[in-house]
Design a protein around this motif. Structure first.
Motif, short mmCIF file in Angstrom:
data_model
loop_
_atom_site.label_atom_id
_atom_site.label_comp_id
_atom_site.label_asym_id
_atom_site.label_seq_id
_atom_site.Cartn_x
_atom_site.Cartn_y
_atom_site.Cartn_z
N TYR A 284 0.83 -1.21 0.00
CA TYR A 284 0.00 0.00 0.00
C TYR A 284 0.87 1.26 0.00
CZ TYR A 284 -3.00 3.72 1.67
OH TYR A 284 -3.65 4.93 1.80
N PHE A 285 1.83 1.33 0.91
CA PHE A 285 2.67 2.53 0.98
C PHE A 285 3.52 2.70 -0.28
CE2 PHE A 285 2.33 2.54 5.83
CZ PHE A 285 1.43 3.61 5.82
N SER A 286 3.99 1.61 -0.86
CA SER A 286 4.75 1.71 -2.11
C SER A 286 3.87 2.25 -3.23
CB SER A 286 5.32 0.34 -2.51
OG SER A 286 6.33 -0.05 -1.61
N LEU A 287 2.64 1.76 -3.31
CA LEU A 287 1.72 2.25 -4.33
C LEU A 287 1.46 3.74 -4.18
CD1 LEU A 287 -0.28 1.76 -6.68
CD2 LEU A 287 -2.00 1.26 -4.93
N ILE A 288 1.23 4.19 -2.96
CA ILE A 288 0.96 5.60 -2.69
C ILE A 288 2.17 6.45 -3.06
CG2 ILE A 288 0.49 7.30 -0.87
CD1 ILE A 288 -1.90 5.48 -1.70
N GLU A 289 3.37 6.01 -2.67
CA GLU A 289 4.56 6.79 -2.96
C GLU A 289 4.88 6.82 -4.45
OE1 GLU A 289 9.14 7.33 -1.37
OE2 GLU A 289 7.90 5.74 -0.53
N VAL A 290 4.77 5.67 -5.11
CA VAL A 290 5.01 5.62 -6.56
C VAL A 290 4.01 6.53 -7.27
CG1 VAL A 290 4.74 4.13 -8.59
CG2 VAL A 290 6.11 3.36 -6.66
N SER A 291 2.77 6.46 -6.89
CA SER A 291 1.73 7.28 -7.50
C SER A 291 2.03 8.76 -7.32
CB SER A 291 0.38 6.92 -6.90
OG SER A 291 -0.63 7.74 -7.43
N SER A 292 2.41 9.15 -6.12
CA SER A 292 2.71 10.56 -5.84
C SER A 292 3.93 11.05 -6.61
CB SER A 292 2.95 10.77 -4.34
OG SER A 292 1.77 10.51 -3.62
N LEU A 293 5.00 10.26 -6.62
CA LEU A 293 6.21 10.66 -7.34
C LEU A 293 5.97 10.76 -8.84
CD1 LEU A 293 8.77 8.45 -5.39
CD2 LEU A 293 8.70 10.96 -5.40
N LEU A 294 5.27 9.79 -9.38
CA LEU A 294 4.98 9.79 -10.81
C LEU A 294 4.07 10.95 -11.18
CD1 LEU A 294 5.37 8.36 -13.53
CD2 LEU A 294 3.37 6.95 -12.95
N ARG A 295 3.02 11.14 -10.42
CA ARG A 295 2.07 12.20 -10.74
C ARG A 295 2.74 13.58 -10.70
NH1 ARG A 295 -4.24 12.62 -9.61
NH2 ARG A 295 -4.51 14.73 -10.37
N HIS A 296 3.60 13.81 -9.71
CA HIS A 296 4.29 15.09 -9.61
C HIS A 296 5.09 15.39 -10.88
CE1 HIS A 296 6.52 18.46 -7.99
NE2 HIS A 296 7.62 17.86 -8.41
N THR A 297 5.87 14.42 -11.34
CA THR A 297 6.69 14.61 -12.53
C THR A 297 5.84 14.73 -13.78
OG1 THR A 297 8.47 13.39 -11.45
CG2 THR A 297 8.65 13.69 -13.84
N VAL A 298 4.81 13.91 -13.90
CA VAL A 298 3.91 13.97 -15.05
C VAL A 298 3.21 15.32 -15.10
CG1 VAL A 298 1.74 13.04 -15.97
CG2 VAL A 298 3.59 11.49 -15.34
N GLU A 299 2.72 15.79 -13.96
CA GLU A 299 2.03 17.09 -13.94
C GLU A 299 2.95 18.21 -14.39
OE1 GLU A 299 0.49 17.29 -9.92
OE2 GLU A 299 -1.44 16.50 -10.57
N GLN A 300 4.20 18.18 -13.97
CA GLN A 300 5.14 19.23 -14.38
C GLN A 300 5.39 19.16 -15.88
OE1 GLN A 300 6.30 21.70 -12.19
NE2 GLN A 300 6.66 22.59 -14.19
N GLN A 301 5.57 17.96 -16.41
CA GLN A 301 5.80 17.79 -17.85
C GLN A 301 4.60 18.29 -18.65
OE1 GLN A 301 4.23 15.15 -20.01
NE2 GLN A 301 5.20 16.19 -21.71
N LEU A 302 3.39 17.95 -18.22
CA LEU A 302 2.18 18.38 -18.94
C LEU A 302 2.03 19.89 -18.92
CD1 LEU A 302 -0.30 15.66 -17.64
CD2 LEU A 302 0.71 15.81 -19.93
N LYS A 303 2.35 20.49 -17.79
CA LYS A 303 2.26 21.95 -17.66
C LYS A 303 3.28 22.61 -18.57
CE LYS A 303 2.55 25.67 -14.28
NZ LYS A 303 2.94 26.02 -12.93
N ASP A 304 4.52 22.11 -18.54
CA ASP A 304 5.58 22.70 -19.35
C ASP A 304 5.34 22.52 -20.85
OD1 ASP A 304 6.83 23.35 -16.96
OD2 ASP A 304 8.35 21.77 -17.10
N ALA A 305 4.90 21.34 -21.26
CA ALA A 305 4.76 21.04 -22.69
C ALA A 305 3.46 21.55 -23.30
CB ALA A 305 4.88 19.53 -22.93
N GLY A 306 2.40 21.63 -22.49
CA GLY A 306 1.11 21.99 -23.08
C GLY A 306 0.24 22.90 -22.26
N GLY A 307 0.73 23.33 -21.10
CA GLY A 307 -0.08 24.19 -20.25
C GLY A 307 -1.30 23.48 -19.69
N LEU A 308 -1.20 22.16 -19.53
CA LEU A 308 -2.32 21.36 -19.07
C LEU A 308 -2.14 20.89 -17.64
CD1 LEU A 308 -2.76 18.92 -22.11
CD2 LEU A 308 -4.11 20.96 -21.62
#
Length: 165
Positions: A16-40
């Motif tokens: 459970y904790f691994s899933l939560i941490e992986v999800s948080s780390l991945l989402r943070h990086t994905v959100e930054q990439q989406l914002k930078d590349a497309g303003g989304l």
């Protein structure tokens, strides 16, 4: 009095904790990439990508909300932002006069085309790199079963509305 709930064992808790941490780390990086590349935002990307996967590039608002597990009021707001930016258009549904359809525009497809290469790169580097092909298949199987189980009792925002005959 209800029976006490047994605690999670160390393996369950660790998963459970691994899933939560992986999800948080991945989402943070994905959100930054989406914002930078497309303003989304992440949700806006989910909406555009879901529309992009639809056979004709459009879905009813209720189906879109159910697919991305987002509240209908939140979806209305996000679709409004995307519409303001010319990435989607809303129109009355031809199948149900009470429904609204959201369709991806050419500008929306262009934004998806801009963000997808970087999105895939982030997924490969951060999420898929440490996994073998067998690991990916096993993870897809396990998470698919968990998702399917969770969809049997979806949150209120994700419950499909009853179809009206």
């Amino acid at each position: 009095m209800p029976a006490p709930v047994p605690p999670l064992d160390p393996a369950e808790l660790g998963a459970y904790f691994s899933l939560i941490e992986v999800s948080s780390l991945l989402r943070h990086t994905v959100e930054q990439q989406l914002k930078d590349a497309g303003g989304l935002s992440y949700v806006q990307f989910q909406l555009l990508a879901t529309l992009g996967d639809a056979p004709d590039g459009s879905l009813r608002m209720t189906d879109l909300a159910d697919g991305v597990v987002y509240s209908r009021s939140g979806l209305t707001y996000q679709v409004g932002l995307l519409e303001r930016d010319g990435l989607v258009v809303r129109a009355p549904s031809t199948e149900d006069e009470r429904s609204t359809t959201v369709a991806l525009t050419d500008a929306g497809r262009d934004v998806l085309g801009r963000v997808f290469p970087g999105h895939v790169e982030v997924l490969r580097q951060l999420f898929l790199e440490p996994l073998s092909a067998d690991d990916v298949h096993a993870l897809a199987d396990v998470l698919g079963r968990v998702r399917d189980h969770m969809r049997t009792v979806p949150p209120r925002s994700a419950r499909p509305r009853p179809k009206r005959g």
